[in-house]
Every structure is written in C-alpha cells, then in structure tokens.
Scaffold this motif. Structure first.
Motif, short mmCIF file in Angstrom:
data_model
loop_
_atom_site.label_atom_id
_atom_site.label_comp_id
_atom_site.label_asym_id
_atom_site.label_seq_id
_atom_site.Cartn_x
_atom_site.Cartn_y
_atom_site.Cartn_z
N LEU A 45 36.10 43.59 41.31
CA LEU A 45 35.81 44.50 40.03
C LEU A 45 35.89 46.25 40.82
CD1 LEU A 45 33.98 42.08 38.54
CD2 LEU A 45 36.40 42.80 37.11
N TRP A 46 35.23 46.85 41.83
CA TRP A 46 34.58 47.86 42.00
C TRP A 46 36.58 48.84 41.69
CZ3 TRP A 46 35.94 51.22 45.67
CH2 TRP A 46 35.68 52.30 45.47
N ASN A 47 37.68 48.25 42.30
CA ASN A 47 38.57 48.40 42.40
C ASN A 47 38.85 49.10 41.38
OD1 ASN A 47 39.74 48.36 45.11
ND2 ASN A 47 38.91 46.97 45.18
N VAL A 48 38.69 47.94 40.04
CA VAL A 48 38.99 48.61 38.97
C VAL A 48 38.19 50.14 38.62
CG1 VAL A 48 38.81 47.58 36.40
CG2 VAL A 48 38.90 46.04 38.14
N PRO A 49 39.97 51.21 37.92
CA PRO A 49 39.67 52.17 37.42
C PRO A 49 38.53 52.33 36.42
CG PRO A 49 41.67 52.15 37.84
CD PRO A 49 41.36 50.71 37.79
N ASN A 50 37.59 52.91 36.60
CA ASN A 50 36.56 53.56 35.11
C ASN A 50 36.23 53.34 33.63
OD1 ASN A 50 34.49 53.14 37.42
ND2 ASN A 50 34.43 55.57 38.03
N ASP A 51 37.98 53.90 33.63
CA ASP A 51 38.25 53.49 32.49
C ASP A 51 39.05 52.66 31.42
OD1 ASP A 51 40.27 53.33 33.74
OD2 ASP A 51 41.04 55.49 32.35
N ARG A 52 38.95 51.60 32.27
CA ARG A 52 39.28 50.22 32.21
C ARG A 52 37.65 49.18 31.25
NH1 ARG A 52 43.16 51.71 34.16
NH2 ARG A 52 44.87 50.71 33.50
N PHE A 53 36.21 50.19 31.71
CA PHE A 53 35.65 49.63 31.21
C PHE A 53 34.39 50.26 30.37
CE2 PHE A 53 35.48 48.68 36.03
CZ PHE A 53 34.84 47.39 36.01
N GLY A 54 34.15 49.22 29.00
CA GLY A 54 33.95 49.33 27.71
C GLY A 54 34.80 48.96 26.36
N GLY A 55 33.59 49.39 25.14
CA GLY A 55 34.41 48.64 24.18
C GLY A 55 33.32 47.20 23.53
N SER A 56 33.41 46.52 24.28
CA SER A 56 32.87 45.32 24.14
C SER A 56 33.39 44.37 25.63
CB SER A 56 33.70 44.62 23.21
OG SER A 56 34.81 43.97 23.87
N TYR A 57 32.52 43.71 25.85
CA TYR A 57 32.48 42.30 27.31
C TYR A 57 34.11 42.19 27.35
CZ TYR A 57 27.44 44.35 28.91
OH TYR A 57 26.40 44.51 28.95
N ALA A 66 43.56 42.87 33.78
CA ALA A 66 45.20 43.25 32.97
C ALA A 66 45.50 43.55 34.53
CB ALA A 66 45.55 43.94 32.25
N TYR A 67 44.68 44.75 34.65
CA TYR A 67 44.13 45.32 35.75
C TYR A 67 44.59 45.20 37.60
CZ TYR A 67 43.64 49.53 39.74
OH TYR A 67 43.82 50.01 40.57
N ILE A 68 43.63 44.20 37.53
CA ILE A 68 43.87 43.20 38.53
C ILE A 68 45.03 42.49 39.20
CG2 ILE A 68 42.78 41.21 40.29
CD1 ILE A 68 39.93 42.54 38.88
N GLN A 69 45.49 41.84 37.37
CA GLN A 69 47.07 40.82 37.45
C GLN A 69 47.89 41.77 38.20
OE1 GLN A 69 47.81 39.63 34.13
NE2 GLN A 69 48.43 37.61 35.21
N ALA A 71 48.22 45.49 40.04
CA ALA A 71 47.32 46.28 41.14
C ALA A 71 48.35 45.48 41.93
CB ALA A 71 46.33 45.89 41.16
N ASP A 72 48.69 46.73 43.05
CA ASP A 72 49.34 46.04 44.21
C ASP A 72 47.92 45.21 45.27
OD1 ASP A 72 50.33 46.11 47.32
OD2 ASP A 72 50.99 47.97 46.79
N LYS A 73 47.83 44.20 45.40
CA LYS A 73 47.37 43.56 46.19
C LYS A 73 46.46 43.45 47.68
CE LYS A 73 46.92 41.00 42.17
NZ LYS A 73 47.68 41.51 41.41
N THR A 74 47.76 44.64 48.40
CA THR A 74 47.71 45.00 49.69
C THR A 74 46.90 46.90 49.73
OG1 THR A 74 49.59 46.27 49.33
CG2 THR A 74 49.25 43.82 50.50
N LYS A 75 46.41 47.01 48.38
CA LYS A 75 45.59 48.33 48.79
C LYS A 75 44.33 47.96 48.05
CE LYS A 75 49.62 51.07 48.62
NZ LYS A 75 50.14 50.34 50.00
N LEU A 76 43.55 47.39 47.12
CA LEU A 76 42.82 46.53 47.03
C LEU A 76 41.52 46.69 48.53
CD1 LEU A 76 42.68 43.82 45.08
CD2 LEU A 76 43.10 45.97 44.25
N VAL A 77 40.42 47.66 48.37
CA VAL A 77 39.27 47.49 49.23
C VAL A 77 38.04 47.00 49.01
CG1 VAL A 77 40.35 49.91 50.12
CG2 VAL A 77 38.49 49.75 48.61
N CYS A 78 37.38 46.61 49.78
CA CYS A 78 36.20 45.86 49.36
C CYS A 78 35.03 47.36 49.01
CB CYS A 78 35.15 45.51 50.87
SG CYS A 78 36.26 44.37 51.08
#
Length: 114
Positions: A45-57, A66-69, A71-78
C-alpha cells in the motif's frame, strides 16, 4: 508517518483493513498462514500514489486495488525503500507467487462481501 498525513489520514486505516481481511481469509481457510506478512501488506500500500486515498474506505480500497492490479510489480519497493517488494528467492522480498495468490483471493473476498 508522512505517508499517513499525505493520504488525508487514510493510509494507516487502509493497511489495517487489508490486514483484517487477510486475517479473516486465514481464519476461513481461504489462504494459508504466512502467505501475506503484515510488513509486505504495508509495503504494498505504500507504493500506491497518495491521490488514490480518500473519499471513503470503500473507494480507497477499490482505488488502491486497481492501482496495484495495473502496476508494474517489478518496480514496487518495500516501505523503507531499501529492497524490492516482490522478488523470487530474496529473503527481504515477498515471493511473487505468494503475493499473487493473496492478491487474487483478496479481490474475490472483497467481491463476495461487498
């Protein structure tokens, strides 16, 4: 935590929601124990851009998923940015097959209960 503040205070609750869903899937026998450690869920979830958070849970869950789905999984970092999040055979990384199994079941679990 800066990420929490930058996401209108949605980051920590969203991590908790994903972990609670993981716990429920474990308890229901949908996924085995150990497939989705807490540290990796937070990192995901840290990899998800900040603008994807908010509105409702609910909206936030769907936007993060949807973002993670897509995303280029090889670019995700801890979250500490010192290691790749998904790599096969690296002790500091989440095994990609375990990630995918968790992620697929998470989507099904969400669909079944929403």
């Amino acid at each position: 935590m800066a990420k929490h503040q930058q996401t209108k205070s949605y980051f920590k609750p969203m991590v908790r929601i994903w972990k609670n869903m993981r716990n429920r899937m474990r308890a229901d026998g949908i996924i085995p124990s150990g497939i989705a450690p807490s540290y990796y869920i937070e990192g995901l979830l840290w990899n998800v851009p900040n603008d994807r958070f908010g509105g409702s849970y609910q909206d936030t869950f769907l936007k993060c998923y949807a973002y993670i789905q897509g995303a280029d999984k090889t670019k995700l970092v801890c979250a500490n940015q010192n290691a790749w999040l998904l790599r096969k055979g690296e002790r500091t990384s989440w095994d990609p097959d375990q990630f995918q199994a968790f992620f697929d079941e998470l989507g099904t679990f969400w669909d079944d209960f929403s």
